[in-house]
Enzyme design. Structure first.
Site: not given
Ligand SMILES: NC(=O)c1ccc[n+]([C@@H]2O[C@H](COP(=O)([O-])OP(=O)(O)OC[C@H]3O[C@@H](n4cnc5c(N)ncnc54)[C@H](OP(=O)(O)O)[C@@H]3O)[C@@H](O)[C@H]2O)c1
Length: 277
Positions: A143, A156
């Site tokens: 990130s 985080y």
């Molecule tokens: N969105 C942003 O702005 C952003 C920015 C920088 C980095 N990121 C990173 O990108 C990645 C994806 O984030 P996102 O924004 O797409 O979030 P999201 O829409 O909330 O998706 C998160 C995903 O992670 C899974 N997950 C959560 N907890 C878990 C666990 N204990 N074991 C296995 N799977 C789990 C969820 O699956 P379930 O169906 O099981 O809930 C879901 O598929 C993350 O690592 C986040 O830190 C996001």
């Protein structure tokens, strides 16, 4: 990208954690459109219903809370796939709270899920690639928070800085091999992330309220996840290890560039302003 290869000519199979929503869903969709076979995970299989009908998609139930079970599930899936040419460690969540006022168990669990057990899957993925002596790629989704920590999301920030350090270590270790390591650092994207951030019970101070307001505003106005999937696609086509910053131009290009030249104290002051602190 003009004349870029179809990804299926470079990667036959892929394993994507957290494929049910957000960035992981967009990565899986992009790979399927490119003809790659995708094993995508969620904690509950029903969360993958949207992808389940697509040809070449294999749903996998996996919870990163249990590292040993997650590794077993990965190894089983790899057997079924005949090995993974591409592994994307994407799953993750946020936890928002004052570091000292929040029960340490909250932070510890986040470190286990997003750093220790994610590194464990990276370890299994590299062993699989090495054992098969094949070219392939490992992508760990870090990130922008690895460079610009988010206030009141201390664990985080630790997990993302840790993953970035792992990626940097692996880039050096794999020099001269056909293995590609990508350190992907997204800025704010419009996903389910903000809605699923844990808010442990405890006092909410005025500073926390302001920081939360700034954080949610940035997430809600960020680009769609498909934008990150295209940035990843371009990086995968290059078949070269490296850092991929993606998101708004300010977050992906301007801020990291300015931060490289600014003294740390100035960087911290500007960052605090950014979050209304
Ligand atoms: N969105 C942003 O702005 C952003 C920015 C920088 C980095 N990121 C990173 O990108 C990645 C994806 O984030 P996102 O924004 O797409 O979030 P999201 O829409 O909330 O998706 C998160 C995903 O992670 C899974 N997950 C959560 N907890 C878990 C666990 N204990 N074991 C296995 N799977 C789990 C969820 O699956 P379930 O169906 O099981 O809930 C879901 O598929 C993350 O690592 C986040 O830190 C996001």
């Amino acid at each position: 990208m003009p004349n870029s290869p179809r990804l299926s000519s470079l990667y036959r199979t892929a394993f994507v954690t957290g494929a049910s929503t957000g960035l992981g869903r967009a990565f899986a969709g992009m790979l399927l459109d490119e003809g790659v076979q995708v094993w995508g995970t969620a904690r509950q299989l029903t969360r993958l219903d949207g992808l389940a009908g697509k040809p070449g998609f294999y749903p996998v139930a996996l919870d990163l809370k249990d590292g040993a079970a997650a590794e077993r599930i990965f190894v089983e899936a790899a057997k079924q796939a005949g090995g993974f040419d591409l592994v994307i460690n994407n799953a993750g969540y946020g936890a928002f709270g004052d570091f000292a006022a929040t029960d340490f168990a909250v932070w510890r669990e986040q470190l286990e899920v997003m750093l220790i057990n994610t590194a464990r899957l990276a370890h299994a993925a590299l062993r699989d690639l090495r054992a098969r002596g094949t070219a392939g790629a490992l992508v760990n989704i870090s990130s922008l928070a690895a460079e610009f920590p988010l206030p009141f999301q201390s664990a985080y920030n630790m997990t993302k800085a840790g993953l970035t350090a792992l990626n940097e270590s692996l880039m050096i270790e794999t020099t001269g091999t056909p293995i590609v390591i990508l350190d992907v650092r997204p800025g704010d994207y419009r996903t389910d992330f903000e809605g699923s951030v844990m808010r442990p019970e405890g006092e909410t101070t005025a500073a926390m309220t302001r920081a939360w307001g700034a954080f949610t505003r940035m997430m809600q106005t960020g680009p769609a996840p498909e934008h990150a999937a295209q940035a990843l696609r371009r990086a995968l086509c290059k078949r070269r290890s490296g850092t991929v910053r993606c998101g708004r131009i300010f977050q992906a290009i301007i801020a990291p560039l300015l931060a490289r030249f600014a003294p740390l104290t100035l960087k911290r002051r500007i960052q605090a302003r950014y979050f209304d602190l």
